[in-house]
Scaffold this motif. Structure first.
Motif, PDB file in Angstrom:
ATOM      1  N   GLU A 173     -72.759  48.799 -10.914  1.00  0.00           N
ATOM      2  CA  GLU A 173     -71.705  49.453 -10.133  1.00  0.00           C
ATOM      3  C   GLU A 173     -72.235  50.025  -8.827  1.00  0.00           C
ATOM      4  N   ASN A 174     -73.506  49.699  -8.519  1.00  0.00           N
ATOM      5  CA  ASN A 174     -74.161  50.157  -7.282  1.00  0.00           C
ATOM      6  C   ASN A 174     -74.209  51.679  -7.178  1.00  0.00           C
ATOM      7  N   LYS A 175     -74.348  52.339  -8.323  1.00  0.00           N
ATOM      8  CA  LYS A 175     -74.449  53.791  -8.322  1.00  0.00           C
ATOM      9  C   LYS A 175     -75.908  54.228  -8.215  1.00  0.00           C
ATOM     10  N   SER A 176     -76.117  55.349  -7.556  1.00  0.00           N
ATOM     11  CA  SER A 176     -77.461  55.904  -7.434  1.00  0.00           C
ATOM     12  C   SER A 176     -77.862  56.560  -8.741  1.00  0.00           C
ATOM     13  N   LEU A 177     -78.964  56.100  -9.329  1.00  0.00           N
ATOM     14  CA  LEU A 177     -79.435  56.700 -10.576  1.00  0.00           C
ATOM     15  C   LEU A 177     -79.840  58.153 -10.350  1.00  0.00           C
ATOM     16  N   PHE A 178     -80.429  58.412  -9.196  1.00  0.00           N
ATOM     17  CA  PHE A 178     -80.852  59.785  -8.896  1.00  0.00           C
ATOM     18  C   PHE A 178     -79.638  60.717  -8.864  1.00  0.00           C
ATOM     19  N   SER A 184     -91.843  72.011  -5.910  1.00  0.00           N
ATOM     20  CA  SER A 184     -91.946  72.184  -4.463  1.00  0.00           C
ATOM     21  C   SER A 184     -90.840  71.400  -3.781  1.00  0.00           C
ATOM     22  N   PRO A 185     -90.240  71.948  -2.725  1.00  0.00           N
ATOM     23  CA  PRO A 185     -89.182  71.222  -1.998  1.00  0.00           C
ATOM     24  C   PRO A 185     -89.700  70.008  -1.238  1.00  0.00           C
ATOM     25  N   ILE A 186     -91.024  69.891  -1.129  1.00  0.00           N
ATOM     26  CA  ILE A 186     -91.587  68.731  -0.422  1.00  0.00           C
ATOM     27  C   ILE A 186     -92.142  67.704  -1.409  1.00  0.00           C
ATOM     28  N   ASP A 187     -91.825  67.870  -2.689  1.00  0.00           N
ATOM     29  CA  ASP A 187     -92.240  66.895  -3.693  1.00  0.00           C
ATOM     30  C   ASP A 187     -91.209  65.774  -3.734  1.00  0.00           C
ATOM     31  N   PHE A 188     -91.531  64.652  -3.091  1.00  0.00           N
ATOM     32  CA  PHE A 188     -90.603  63.529  -3.006  1.00  0.00           C
ATOM     33  C   PHE A 188     -90.978  62.389  -3.953  1.00  0.00           C
ATOM     34  N   ASN A 189     -91.836  62.669  -4.909  1.00  0.00           N
ATOM     35  CA  ASN A 189     -92.185  61.644  -5.886  1.00  0.00           C
ATOM     36  C   ASN A 189     -90.951  61.260  -6.694  1.00  0.00           C
ATOM     37  N   PRO A 190     -90.826  59.988  -7.051  1.00  0.00           N
ATOM     38  CA  PRO A 190     -89.615  59.526  -7.753  1.00  0.00           C
ATOM     39  C   PRO A 190     -89.530  60.020  -9.192  1.00  0.00           C
ATOM     40  N   ASP A 191     -88.344  59.902  -9.764  1.00  0.00           N
ATOM     41  CA  ASP A 191     -88.155  60.213 -11.172  1.00  0.00           C
ATOM     42  C   ASP A 191     -88.844  59.149 -12.022  1.00  0.00           C
ATOM     43  N   PHE A 192     -88.799  59.332 -13.339  1.00  0.00           N
ATOM     44  CA  PHE A 192     -89.465  58.417 -14.249  1.00  0.00           C
ATOM     45  C   PHE A 192     -88.462  57.374 -14.756  1.00  0.00           C
ATOM     46  N   PHE A 193     -88.518  56.190 -14.174  1.00  0.00           N
ATOM     47  CA  PHE A 193     -87.628  55.087 -14.526  1.00  0.00           C
ATOM     48  C   PHE A 193     -88.497  53.985 -15.104  1.00  0.00           C
ATOM     49  N   LYS A 194     -88.411  53.802 -16.438  1.00  0.00           N
ATOM     50  CA  LYS A 194     -89.386  52.935 -17.091  1.00  0.00           C
ATOM     51  C   LYS A 194     -88.761  52.003 -18.131  1.00  0.00           C
ATOM     52  N   LEU A 195     -89.509  50.954 -18.414  1.00  0.00           N
ATOM     53  CA  LEU A 195     -89.238  50.098 -19.548  1.00  0.00           C
ATOM     54  C   LEU A 195     -90.315  50.415 -20.574  1.00  0.00           C
ATOM     55  N   ASN A 196     -89.904  51.010 -21.693  1.00  0.00           N
ATOM     56  CA  ASN A 196     -90.846  51.435 -22.721  1.00  0.00           C
ATOM     57  C   ASN A 196     -90.930  50.378 -23.816  1.00  0.00           C
ATOM     58  N   LEU A 197     -92.136  49.936 -24.110  1.00  0.00           N
ATOM     59  CA  LEU A 197     -92.351  48.906 -25.118  1.00  0.00           C
ATOM     60  C   LEU A 197     -93.240  49.428 -26.239  1.00  0.00           C
ATOM     61  N   ILE A 256     -84.974  50.910 -22.112  1.00  0.00           N
ATOM     62  CA  ILE A 256     -84.893  51.319 -20.707  1.00  0.00           C
ATOM     63  C   ILE A 256     -84.583  52.807 -20.678  1.00  0.00           C
ATOM     64  N   THR A 257     -85.384  53.585 -19.949  1.00  0.00           N
ATOM     65  CA  THR A 257     -85.159  55.028 -19.902  1.00  0.00           C
ATOM     66  C   THR A 257     -85.287  55.567 -18.481  1.00  0.00           C
ATOM     67  N   TYR A 258     -84.533  56.621 -18.229  1.00  0.00           N
ATOM     68  CA  TYR A 258     -84.615  57.333 -16.942  1.00  0.00           C
ATOM     69  C   TYR A 258     -84.754  58.815 -17.251  1.00  0.00           C
ATOM     70  N   ARG A 259     -85.807  59.425 -16.713  1.00  0.00           N
ATOM     71  CA  ARG A 259     -86.033  60.853 -16.958  1.00  0.00           C
ATOM     72  C   ARG A 259     -86.270  61.571 -15.639  1.00  0.00           C
ATOM     73  N   LYS A 260     -85.600  62.704 -15.484  1.00  0.00           N
ATOM     74  CA  LYS A 260     -85.735  63.477 -14.260  1.00  0.00           C
ATOM     75  C   LYS A 260     -87.119  64.093 -14.147  1.00  0.00           C
ATOM     76  N   LYS A 261     -87.630  64.130 -12.917  1.00  0.00           N
ATOM     77  CA  LYS A 261     -88.901  64.795 -12.647  1.00  0.00           C
ATOM     78  C   LYS A 261     -88.596  66.199 -12.131  1.00  0.00           C
ATOM     79  N   VAL A 262     -89.095  67.196 -12.822  1.00  0.00           N
ATOM     80  CA  VAL A 262     -88.893  68.568 -12.366  1.00  0.00           C
ATOM     81  C   VAL A 262     -89.867  68.848 -11.236  1.00  0.00           C
ATOM     82  N   ARG A 263     -89.335  69.269 -10.105  1.00  0.00           N
ATOM     83  CA  ARG A 263     -90.151  69.475  -8.911  1.00  0.00           C
ATOM     84  C   ARG A 263     -90.361  70.964  -8.664  1.00  0.00           C
TER      85      ARG A 263
END
Length: 211
Positions: free
Chosen positions: A195-200, A137-150, A128-135
């Motif tokens: 713990e209901n924490k925001s990954l972002f 543009s301030p209007i780039d609302f695409n999500p970060d990379f949250f994946k299950l890598n197999l 399981i991995t979470y990687r930040k997306k470098v944006r």
């Protein structure tokens, strides 16, 4: 480098046949299975918006036709994405064509959606991995990379986890463990979700990642 024992204790590794989880004989779906009624409602909405944008007949008919075609064949398909399922037999990935016209036909069940299955016995690694997306543009609302890598038969497979809930992710890990596949969680993502924490917020330290 930490040993496996240290990673298990720190909840960074969930080993195969881990007695800490129940033996689950159930399935989990990640993403949303498309209901054809949602597609039909989308088509109706596209037509209504197109009529509104052209003044309900005020503009020439070809303008209305062009906007409707753009909405149906370009905008509408982007509103839907594939999904995947895990159960006692393995993982099944259901995806759509990158061609908008073909994808629309798949959404309307005129053409079959692409399906690919992976057996647990062929999966040698899961993480399981979470990687930040470098944006840029301030209007780039695409999500970060949250994946299950197999790793399946030496092939790297990435499955989107999206807005998965903690209980669903725990159940996925449990199914893997039950079928002899260890799961790495070096970033302790499961604990953060429980713990209901925001990954972002956690991985960005409250800041918007940009160049």
């Amino acid at each position: 480098m930490k040993s496996n024992e240290e990673m298990i204790a720190g909840r960074q590794l969930y080993p195969a046949n881990n007695s800490g989880f129940s033996n689950l004989d159930k399935s989990v779906t990640v993403g949303h299975k498309v209901n054809i009624m949602h597609v039909i409602l989308g088509l109706v909405l596209v037509i209504l918006v197109s009529l509104f944008m052209t003044g309900f007949g005020y503009q020439p008919w070809w303008v209305l036709g062009f906007i409707i075609l753009v909405g149906i064949f370009i905008t509408l398909p982007t509103c839907f994405s594939g999904y995947w399922q895990i159960n006692k037999n393995g993982i099944t990935v259901l995806s759509y064509s990158s061609n908008d016209v073909m994808k629309l036909m798949q959404l309307l069940h005129i053409k079959k959606i692409y399906t690919k299955s992976y057996l647990f016995e062929n999966i040698t690694k899961a993480e399981i991995t979470y990687r930040k997306k470098v944006r840029i543009s301030p209007i780039d609302f695409n999500p970060d990379f949250f994946k299950l890598n197999l790793t399946v038969n030496n092939e790297a497979i990435q499955l989107e986890l999206g807005n998965i809930q903690a209980k669903d992710l725990v159940e996925i890990v449990a199914i893997f463990n039950t079928h002899g596949v260890a799961v790495y969680d070096r970033q302790q993502i499961i604990g953060l979700l429980e713990e209901n924490k925001s990954l972002f917020n956690h991985f960005h330290n409250g800041k918007w990642a940009s160049l």
